[in-house]
Scaffold this motif. Structure first.
Motif, PDB file in Angstrom:
ATOM      1  N   THR A 195      46.893  37.014  32.477  1.00 35.53           N
ATOM      2  CA  THR A 195      47.704  38.170  32.875  1.00 35.53           C
ATOM      3  C   THR A 195      46.948  39.137  33.776  1.00 35.53           C
ATOM      4  OG1 THR A 195      47.005  39.359  30.889  1.00 35.53           O
ATOM      5  CG2 THR A 195      48.992  38.024  30.719  1.00 35.53           C
ATOM      6  N   ILE A 196      45.745  38.781  34.188  1.00 35.32           N
ATOM      7  CA  ILE A 196      44.910  39.710  34.938  1.00 35.32           C
ATOM      8  C   ILE A 196      45.539  40.104  36.266  1.00 35.32           C
ATOM      9  CG2 ILE A 196      43.564  37.853  35.974  1.00 35.32           C
ATOM     10  CD1 ILE A 196      42.175  41.238  34.838  1.00 35.32           C
ATOM     11  N   LEU A 197      46.202  39.164  36.929  1.00 33.34           N
ATOM     12  CA  LEU A 197      46.805  39.479  38.227  1.00 33.34           C
ATOM     13  C   LEU A 197      47.893  40.543  38.078  1.00 33.34           C
ATOM     14  CD1 LEU A 197      47.115  35.929  39.847  1.00 33.34           C
ATOM     15  CD2 LEU A 197      45.464  37.704  40.390  1.00 33.34           C
ATOM     16  N   ASP A 198      48.779  40.331  37.100  1.00 29.78           N
ATOM     17  CA  ASP A 198      49.860  41.304  36.899  1.00 29.78           C
ATOM     18  C   ASP A 198      49.314  42.652  36.454  1.00 29.78           C
ATOM     19  OD1 ASP A 198      51.745  39.327  37.544  1.00 29.78           O
ATOM     20  OD2 ASP A 198      51.763  38.605  35.470  1.00 29.78           O
ATOM     21  N   ASP A 199      48.262  42.650  35.623  1.00 29.55           N
ATOM     22  CA  ASP A 199      47.702  43.917  35.146  1.00 29.55           C
ATOM     23  C   ASP A 199      47.028  44.677  36.278  1.00 29.55           C
ATOM     24  OD1 ASP A 199      48.619  43.306  32.654  1.00 29.55           O
ATOM     25  OD2 ASP A 199      46.689  42.594  31.890  1.00 29.55           O
ATOM     26  N   LEU A 212      35.134  42.061  36.180  1.00 28.32           N
ATOM     27  CA  LEU A 212      36.405  41.931  36.908  1.00 28.32           C
ATOM     28  C   LEU A 212      36.304  40.851  37.981  1.00 28.32           C
ATOM     29  CD1 LEU A 212      39.258  42.986  37.455  1.00 28.32           C
ATOM     30  CD2 LEU A 212      38.255  44.631  39.061  1.00 28.32           C
ATOM     31  N   THR A 213      35.154  40.782  38.649  1.00 26.25           N
ATOM     32  CA  THR A 213      34.969  39.756  39.686  1.00 26.25           C
ATOM     33  C   THR A 213      35.073  38.356  39.103  1.00 26.25           C
ATOM     34  OG1 THR A 213      33.531  41.246  40.930  1.00 26.25           O
ATOM     35  CG2 THR A 213      33.401  38.899  41.446  1.00 26.25           C
ATOM     36  N   ALA A 214      34.432  38.124  37.943  1.00 21.57           N
ATOM     37  CA  ALA A 214      34.480  36.810  37.310  1.00 21.57           C
ATOM     38  C   ALA A 214      35.895  36.457  36.864  1.00 21.57           C
ATOM     39  CB  ALA A 214      33.532  36.776  36.119  1.00 21.57           C
ATOM     40  N   ALA A 215      36.677  37.461  36.414  1.00 25.60           N
ATOM     41  CA  ALA A 215      38.043  37.191  35.963  1.00 25.60           C
ATOM     42  C   ALA A 215      38.967  36.848  37.117  1.00 25.60           C
ATOM     43  CB  ALA A 215      38.576  38.391  35.195  1.00 25.60           C
ATOM     44  N   LEU A 216      38.726  37.427  38.287  1.00 25.30           N
ATOM     45  CA  LEU A 216      39.593  37.178  39.441  1.00 25.30           C
ATOM     46  C   LEU A 216      39.150  35.985  40.283  1.00 25.30           C
ATOM     47  CD1 LEU A 216      40.174  40.863  40.654  1.00 25.30           C
ATOM     48  CD2 LEU A 216      41.762  39.402  39.389  1.00 25.30           C
ATOM     49  N   LYS A 217      37.945  35.521  40.070  1.00 24.15           N
ATOM     50  CA  LYS A 217      37.412  34.438  40.905  1.00 24.15           C
ATOM     51  C   LYS A 217      38.224  33.159  40.811  1.00 24.15           C
ATOM     52  CE  LYS A 217      33.000  32.466  42.305  1.00 24.15           C
ATOM     53  NZ  LYS A 217      31.543  32.428  42.044  1.00 24.15           N
ATOM     54  N   PRO A 218      38.735  32.729  39.617  1.00 27.35           N
ATOM     55  CA  PRO A 218      39.534  31.496  39.574  1.00 27.35           C
ATOM     56  C   PRO A 218      40.779  31.536  40.442  1.00 27.35           C
ATOM     57  CG  PRO A 218      38.836  32.114  37.359  1.00 27.35           C
ATOM     58  CD  PRO A 218      38.475  33.245  38.256  1.00 27.35           C
ATOM     59  N   PHE A 219      41.235  32.746  40.803  1.00 26.88           N
ATOM     60  CA  PHE A 219      42.422  32.871  41.642  1.00 26.88           C
ATOM     61  C   PHE A 219      42.076  33.003  43.125  1.00 26.88           C
ATOM     62  CE2 PHE A 219      43.354  34.616  37.451  1.00 26.88           C
ATOM     63  CZ  PHE A 219      44.467  33.888  37.092  1.00 26.88           C
ATOM     64  N   GLY A 249      34.705  46.276  45.747  1.00 29.15           N
ATOM     65  CA  GLY A 249      36.064  46.470  45.267  1.00 29.15           C
ATOM     66  C   GLY A 249      36.964  45.347  45.751  1.00 29.15           C
ATOM     67  N   ILE A 250      38.262  45.505  45.501  1.00 30.41           N
ATOM     68  CA  ILE A 250      39.240  44.482  45.875  1.00 30.41           C
ATOM     69  C   ILE A 250      40.312  45.095  46.755  1.00 30.41           C
ATOM     70  CG2 ILE A 250      38.851  43.130  43.783  1.00 30.41           C
ATOM     71  CD1 ILE A 250      41.381  44.367  42.638  1.00 30.41           C
ATOM     72  N   LYS A 251      41.018  44.218  47.471  1.00 30.23           N
ATOM     73  CA  LYS A 251      42.084  44.652  48.366  1.00 30.23           C
ATOM     74  C   LYS A 251      43.440  44.316  47.746  1.00 30.23           C
ATOM     75  CE  LYS A 251      40.660  42.346  51.945  1.00 30.23           C
ATOM     76  NZ  LYS A 251      40.556  41.872  53.350  1.00 30.23           N
ATOM     77  N   ARG A 252      44.401  45.204  47.973  1.00 29.21           N
ATOM     78  CA  ARG A 252      45.750  44.997  47.468  1.00 29.21           C
ATOM     79  C   ARG A 252      46.354  43.719  48.038  1.00 29.21           C
ATOM     80  NH1 ARG A 252      50.234  48.044  45.720  1.00 29.21           N
ATOM     81  NH2 ARG A 252      49.036  49.975  45.736  1.00 29.21           N
ATOM     82  N   ASP A 253      46.109  43.438  49.309  1.00 29.66           N
ATOM     83  CA  ASP A 253      46.706  42.260  49.946  1.00 29.66           C
ATOM     84  C   ASP A 253      46.248  40.966  49.261  1.00 29.66           C
ATOM     85  OD1 ASP A 253      47.932  43.981  51.664  1.00 29.66           O
ATOM     86  OD2 ASP A 253      46.505  43.669  53.320  1.00 29.66           O
ATOM     87  N   ASP A 254      44.979  40.938  48.813  1.00 31.88           N
ATOM     88  CA  ASP A 254      44.489  39.735  48.131  1.00 31.88           C
ATOM     89  C   ASP A 254      45.209  39.518  46.802  1.00 31.88           C
ATOM     90  OD1 ASP A 254      42.751  39.356  50.202  1.00 31.88           O
ATOM     91  OD2 ASP A 254      41.020  40.238  49.180  1.00 31.88           O
ATOM     92  N   ILE A 255      45.447  40.615  46.056  1.00 32.78           N
ATOM     93  CA  ILE A 255      46.171  40.497  44.784  1.00 32.78           C
ATOM     94  C   ILE A 255      47.597  40.024  45.031  1.00 32.78           C
ATOM     95  CG2 ILE A 255      47.042  41.783  42.802  1.00 32.78           C
ATOM     96  CD1 ILE A 255      44.083  41.354  42.675  1.00 32.78           C
ATOM     97  N   ALA A 256      48.246  40.581  46.022  1.00 40.17           N
ATOM     98  CA  ALA A 256      49.629  40.200  46.320  1.00 40.17           C
ATOM     99  C   ALA A 256      49.714  38.737  46.742  1.00 40.17           C
ATOM    100  CB  ALA A 256      50.197  41.115  47.411  1.00 40.17           C
ATOM    101  N   ALA A 257      48.750  38.286  47.555  1.00 40.89           N
ATOM    102  CA  ALA A 257      48.768  36.893  48.006  1.00 40.89           C
ATOM    103  C   ALA A 257      48.548  35.946  46.836  1.00 40.89           C
ATOM    104  CB  ALA A 257      47.694  36.690  49.070  1.00 40.89           C
TER     105      ALA A 257
END
Length: 744
Positions: free
Chosen positions: A649-653, A697-704, A724-732
């Protein structure tokens, strides 16, 4: 050799009595040591010489150095072995002081159990036949025995053995010899008669005393003993009184004629080109050892292809003939011919039942080969594929390896079973992640749990590569996992075994099958190098149920009985059939028997040890106690909330905590917001320091496929740069996930 006739001069008469021809040597070079006076004039040829003008004959120094009849092969010189070779030969020839069954506790127990089982069966066998078979035989044979005994005593008393000598002296009319033999007989008969008479009176007195004074049980025992003795004496020689309590297996003596016949029948030899025996045929355990040299041009591979025909030529079953390659010669083959089918003999209980713990860094007992020699298995730095038709011991064979891993408290276990059978249920006591079947039940989806476990493991593998490369040299000298590192709880890089039985059930899942396949291919290919081993088992190793892109990543293969040689090749790898490895030749009675390839340099047969459901329960209870004592019980076994739920659920959160208009946000800021959103999940992250917080947070998002970027912010007049992270990457990433989910 040339015959040169010698003709006499015309003025001398021909000598017809003497020889007219003489055999002389054929010299290569004219002799040059003759005196000038003996040199013939030009045009004359002396007998035995061949006068021919050869080019460069006189100037060729190489020809002059050649001696007539010199050997072409180099001389055979026998050199004494070096001290090291001598000691090595002595070490190999030295027999152990005590056999293994005396030294090893598990083997002592096995021998004791066998002895009790064997001799209790023998005693029971004879106890049943004593009143029904043996007693009637004794009653029938005892009168004959009494007659034989009395006849033998009478012949002894009257010196019957000397009768032939006395008759011979009469026939030769030797009166002196006859009188001598007669006196000798009279002396013997007199003495033996006295001894027999005294013995008769003593025996009669003893019998009367026994009859009058002895209790009834002693009298019956004496009568039974006497009757049994007479029955044994009176039994025919070709019909033993007592039957054999065991089955004698068909075992014939092997001879060179049989071996030669087998090679001729198989087409490996002809009458002009036969085999050679570099060593004598001899016994080797429960079989025969034969070493042969095939004709020149024939190889070990030719013998493997003719395996069935060789067995037929020896008049044995193919499962009794085993071939071994000899590294000293390409045409030398070593045969082991078993007295009976060794693969149908159970290998026995697993030694893990008597083990207190296992060091998974070292090989552990998995089974025995066709000759009963132990086969040690290891899962370090490799992945294992197990395949077979149903009911041949596939699950039990794979479970034995998982049981060994469970007995090492520093090995992390992932266990998933696609068919939800009871075989793996007991692993809930020790497994870090565990799941059964593919159908959700009681709010728990095992397929989603497997998927999140795979994501967790992939992130762990990637993190291990990164951290191993950064460890100091005194901790990690070569950048590889070591036993010390794997057992350091702070580093959190234990040896890991990921087990999936009936993997085809997960790979063909309509929603998550493709992602599961992708993650498993990655782990089987990359993870073993950092201590994460993958073991998959399937009964459908075809391209649809278990694609080749996953099968090809397994370095080790184990094939139990299958239906066809094509399926065997699919499990063991292309070309295995041409190497003589064909699991389709195994019989239905060969439970737990398979062909192992890739775990070591040699491929061969393994009869895996048995650990049934009760045995597995006992072993896993001991393993759970070990892990509790060492503090390594974790994950599902410890009742901890599965970490993969965070990844699910990390992406949605993250998308929920991003503010409107925020194109880039620091990672540590997002973690603080996530902790406010779901403190039960992300609260531990927020308690970390700034850098570890961002790394979590980086390790949790890396599989995506989401990476971090450098973000610059001015705070209180000071320019700060953080990841940090970019909104566009999360949306993609969310869009890509939804597309895959909709595509199924």
């Amino acid at each position: 050799m040339t015959e040169n006739p010698v003709f006499p001069p015309p003025d001398e008469p021909a000598d017809t009595d003497g020889g007219t021809a003489e055999v002389l040597p054929f010299p290569l070079i004219k002799p040059t040591h003759l005196a000038p006076a003996d040199t013939p004039s030009e045009g004359d040829v002396k007998p035995g010489e061949w006068e021919a003008e050869l080019p460069d004959d006189a100037d060729d120094s190489e020809v002059e150095s050649v001696s007539e009849g010199a050997p072409v092969d180099p001389p055979r010189e026998v050199y004494p072995p070096s001290v090291a070779e001598w000691m090595e030969a002595k070490d190999k020839a030295r027999m152990p002081v005590l056999p293994d069954w005396v030294k090893l506790p598990d083997q002592r127990t096995a021998v004791r159990k066998w002895a009790v089982r064997h001799y209790s069966a023998v005693v029971g066998y004879h106890a049943v036949r004593l009143p029904l078979v043996y007693t009637p035989k004794i009653c029938v044979y005892s009168p004959r025995g009494a007659w034989r005994w009395s006849t033998a005593i009478g012949r002894w008393v009257f010196d019957a053995e000397g009768k032939a000598l006395r008759l011979a002296s009469v026939a030769n009319e030797d009166a002196a010899e006859y009188l001598k033999l007669s006196r000798q007989r009279n002396d013997r008969v007199r003495l033996r008669g006295i001894v027999a008479t005294i013995a008769g009176f003593v025996g009669l007195a003893a019998a009367l005393t026994l009859y009058v004074m002895a209790p009834s049980w002693l009298l019956m025992l004496a009568v039974a003993t006497l009757t049994t003795t007479l029955g044994v004496v009176g039994a025919p020689a070709d019909r033993p009184l007592i039957d054999m309590a065991k089955v004698t297996f068909r075992k014939r003596k092997l001879s060179s004629d049989i071996v030669i016949r087998a090679h001729e029948a198989s087409g490996l030899t002809t009458k002009d080109q036969t085999i050679a025996f570099p060593r004598p045929i001899g016994r080797d355990g429960d079989g025969w050892r034969v070493i042969v040299d095939l004709p020149y041009g024939k190889t070990f591979e030719d013998a493997m292809k003719a395996h069935a025909r060789l067995a037929s030529g020896m008049d044995i079953a193919p499962t009794q003939l085993f071939l071994d390659k000899d590294e000293t010669s390409g045409r030398r083959v070593s045969y082991w011919i078993a007295d009976r089918d060794p693969l149908a003999v159970p290998s026995g209980k697993s030694p893990l039942l008597g083990a207190t713990r296992v060091d998974f860094w070292k090989p552990f007992p998995w089974g025995v080969d066709e000759r009963g020699n132990p086969v040690m298995a290891t899962m370090l730095w490799l992945s294992l594929l197990v395949g077979a038709v149903p009911r041949q011991g596939k699950t039990f064979s794979a479970r034995t390896i998982a049981l060994a891993a469970a007995l090492d408290p520093y090995v992390r276990l992932y266990v998933f079973d696609g068919k939800a059978s009871p075989d793996w249920r007991a692993f809930t006591k020790v497994a870090h992640r565990v799941g059964f079947g593919i159908v959700p039940k009681n709010g728990f989806d095992p397929v989603s749990h497997l998927l999140t476990s795979l994501r967790e493991l992939k992130a762990d593998v990637e993190d291990r590569y990164h951290r191993l490369s950064e460890l100091p040299l005194h901790v990690c000298p070569e950048g590889k996992l070591t036993p010390e590192i794997s057992r350091d709880k702070k580093l959190n890089m234990p040896l890991t075994l990921f087990v999936v039985d009936e993997v085809q059930e997960y790979l063909t899942h309509p929603e998550h099958g493709k992602e599961i396949l992708s993650l498993m291919v990655y782990l089987a290919r990359v993870a073993p190098a950092v201590g994460v081993s993958v073991m998959t088992a399937t009964q459908k190793p075809d391209d649809k149920a278990c694609p080749s892109e996953l099968r090809d990543q397994h370095q080790a293969r184990f094939a139990l009985r299958v239906g066809a040689y094509q399926v065997s090749d699919t499990i063991l790898g292309a070309g295995s059939y041409s190497e003589g490895l064909d699991a389709s030749k195994l019989l239905k009675s060969h439970k737990g028997v398979g062909l192992l390839k890739g775990m070591s340099d040699d491929a061969g047969i393994v009869r895996t040890y048995l650990a049934d459901g009760r045995d597995a329960e006992r072993i896993l209870s001991r393993a759970a106690a070990l892990r509790e004592a060492e503090g390594t019980l974790s994950g599902d076994a410890a009742g901890e909330a599965p970490a993969p739920e965070t990844s699910a659920t990390i992406l949605d959160d993250v998308a929920a905590v991003l503010g409107k208009g925020e194109a880039k946000v620091w990672s540590e800021t997002i973690v603080d917001r996530l902790a406010d959103l779901r403190p039960e999940v992300y609260g531990p992250w927020a308690e970390l320091e700034a850098k570890p917080k961002a790394e979590a947070l980086t390790a949790a998002l890396k599989p995506f496929g989401i990476g971090t970027v450098q973000i610059s912010r001015r705070i209180d007049g000071e320019q700060l740069n953080k990841r940090g992270i970019k909104r566009d990457d999360i949306a993609a990433a969310i869009t890509h996930r939804n597309q895959k989910r909709d595509a199924g």
